[in-house]
Enzyme design. Structure first.
Site, PDB file in Angstrom:
ATOM      1  N   GLU A 192       0.839  -1.213   0.000  1.00  0.00           N
ATOM      2  CA  GLU A 192       0.000   0.000   0.000  1.00  0.00           C
ATOM      3  C   GLU A 192       0.876   1.267   0.000  1.00  0.00           C
ATOM      4  O   GLU A 192       1.836   1.359   0.776  1.00  0.00           O
ATOM      5  CB  GLU A 192      -0.844  -0.004   1.282  1.00  0.00           C
ATOM      6  CG  GLU A 192      -1.717   1.214   1.471  1.00  0.00           C
ATOM      7  CD  GLU A 192      -2.332   1.290   2.881  1.00  0.00           C
ATOM      8  OE1 GLU A 192      -1.672   0.883   3.860  1.00  0.00           O
ATOM      9  OE2 GLU A 192      -3.467   1.769   2.983  1.00  0.00           O
ATOM     10  N   LYS A 206      -9.584   2.028  -1.862  1.00  0.00           N
ATOM     11  CA  LYS A 206      -9.724   1.477  -0.493  1.00  0.00           C
ATOM     12  C   LYS A 206     -11.051   1.922   0.130  1.00  0.00           C
ATOM     13  O   LYS A 206     -11.378   3.116   0.138  1.00  0.00           O
ATOM     14  CB  LYS A 206      -8.554   1.959   0.350  1.00  0.00           C
ATOM     15  CG  LYS A 206      -8.476   1.415   1.754  1.00  0.00           C
ATOM     16  CD  LYS A 206      -7.221   1.959   2.431  1.00  0.00           C
ATOM     17  CE  LYS A 206      -7.011   1.436   3.834  1.00  0.00           C
ATOM     18  NZ  LYS A 206      -5.792   2.010   4.452  1.00  0.00           N
ATOM     19  N   CYS A 244      -5.022  -2.994   3.355  1.00  0.00           N
ATOM     20  CA  CYS A 244      -4.601  -2.704   4.733  1.00  0.00           C
ATOM     21  C   CYS A 244      -5.761  -2.778   5.732  1.00  0.00           C
ATOM     22  O   CYS A 244      -6.229  -3.856   6.054  1.00  0.00           O
ATOM     23  CB  CYS A 244      -3.867  -1.358   4.766  1.00  0.00           C
ATOM     24  SG  CYS A 244      -2.783  -1.182   6.214  1.00  0.00           S
TER      25      CYS A 244
HETATM   26  O1  LIG Z   1      -5.630  -1.634  11.168  1.00  0.00           O
HETATM   27  C1  LIG Z   1      -4.473  -1.392  11.468  1.00  0.00           C
HETATM   28  O2  LIG Z   1      -3.996  -1.712  12.564  1.00  0.00           O
HETATM   29  C2  LIG Z   1      -3.554  -0.690  10.510  1.00  0.00           C
HETATM   30  C3  LIG Z   1      -4.274  -0.088   9.351  1.00  0.00           C
HETATM   31  C4  LIG Z   1      -3.415   0.839   8.569  1.00  0.00           C
HETATM   32  O3  LIG Z   1      -2.307   1.141   8.952  1.00  0.00           O
HETATM   33  C5  LIG Z   1      -3.892   1.375   7.291  1.00  0.00           C
HETATM   34  O4  LIG Z   1      -4.961   0.992   6.813  1.00  0.00           O
HETATM   35  O5  LIG Z   1      -3.169   2.205   6.707  1.00  0.00           O
END
Ligand SMILES: O=C(O)CCC(=O)C(=O)O
Length: 286
Positions: A40, A131, A166
């Site tokens: 990402e 996303k 993510c």
């Molecule tokens: O859910 C998490 O602990 C991390 C999510 C994250 O860092 C993101 O989506 O950029």
């Protein structure tokens, strides 16, 4: 089928252009793989919020152009991770609001998105995925970016990919939607923080087991914006077994797997067929 996950390091001492060139060189080295995956927001860094507006690009922008050449030279399908997308009718970065918010605000024209790019072995852009679940609660990505609203699957010759990014990993209903749309291999680029690494590996395995699907989860290494990244990119099979897991440093994780295992797992242990949908929810009784 062979997949290579490029767990690239995102550190502040490297320019975005340099990282793009380095990522392209790593993709070229994966000739022989069927699918290559990047993490990402690797060009800018998932937590480099102050750079989002300046580094925003369109899906046919500099990251795509570098990745397109690399994918076609290597002859691979490429999930090029995600970019900070400026929606085509967005204004120039210097037109942003004083508080740094994307012009237009979330869900409006001109906002920014965290957008994944999937390229064919000919270097064509075949799909994008914005996303859906933005991270940060009342700050960061959650205020700077708009939310995607579309589930995206991509048919490859060997398997159907389901795309997530993510923080999406925490939302099982998204993955069920992808499975209902035919996904067999769930691809999750991430910039996951090291301090929640246990959640990362646990959730990757959970999504594989409950959906009886492969999970290819590719995170970043390095530290940017003061956030140490998790590394530990991971490939999990439909039974929940970890086929490969990276360490904490920059690394290319290569794994061979049989996409046919999804169908045999779902046939031999047909839990997905036992779903009970549409149950009524009566009011709580005292
Ligand atoms: O859910 C998490 O602990 C991390 C999510 C994250 O860092 C993101 O989506 O950029």
């Amino acid at each position: 089928m062979r997949a290579s996950l490029i767990q690239i390091a995102v550190d502040p001492d490297e320019s975005v252009d340099s990282r793009r060139r380095r990522a392209a060189a790593l993709v070229r080295e994966q000739r022989g793989a069927d699918l290559v995956v990047l993490p990402e927001l690797w060009p800018v860094g998932a937590f480099a919020y102050e750079s989002f507006a300046d580094e925003a690009e369109t899906p046919d922008g500099p990251t795509f152009r570098e990745m397109s050449k690399a994918a076609s030279e290597a002859g691979v399908w490429l999930h090029a991770g995600s970019i900070v997308e400026r929606a085509p009718d967005g204004r120039a970065p210097d037109g942003r609001a004083p508080d740094g918010r994307a012009q237009g605000g979330p869900d409006q024209d001109g906002t920014l998105y965290n957008t994944s790019l999937v390229l064919s072995p000919a270097g064509e852009l075949v799909r994008t995925y914005r996303k859906i679940h933005r991270f940060g609660f009342d700050k960061g990505e959650a205020t700077l970016m708009g939310a995607g609203g579309e589930l995206v699957t991509v048919r490859l010759p060997e398997t159907t990919l389901g795309l997530a990014t993510c923080y999406d990993l925490r939302f099982p209903e998204l993955f069920r939607g992808l499975v209902d749309a035919g996904a067999e291999t769930l691809v999750v680029p991430a910039g996951w923080p090291a301090r929640r690494r246990e959640h990362w590996t646990l959730l990757a395995r959970a999504r594989a087991v409950e959906n009886q699907a492969y999970v290819l989860a590719c995170s970043t290494a390095g530290t940017h914006a003061g956030v140490e990244q998790s590394g530990h990119s991971i490939v999990v099979d439909p039974w929940g077994e970890v086929l490969a897991e990276a360490g904490t440093d920059e690394e290319v994780l290569t794994v061979d797997f049989d996409p046919g295992t999804v169908a045999t797992t779902r046939e031999r242990f047909p839990a997905l067929k036992d779903r009970r949908l549409g149950l009524e929810t009566p009011p709580a009784t005292r």
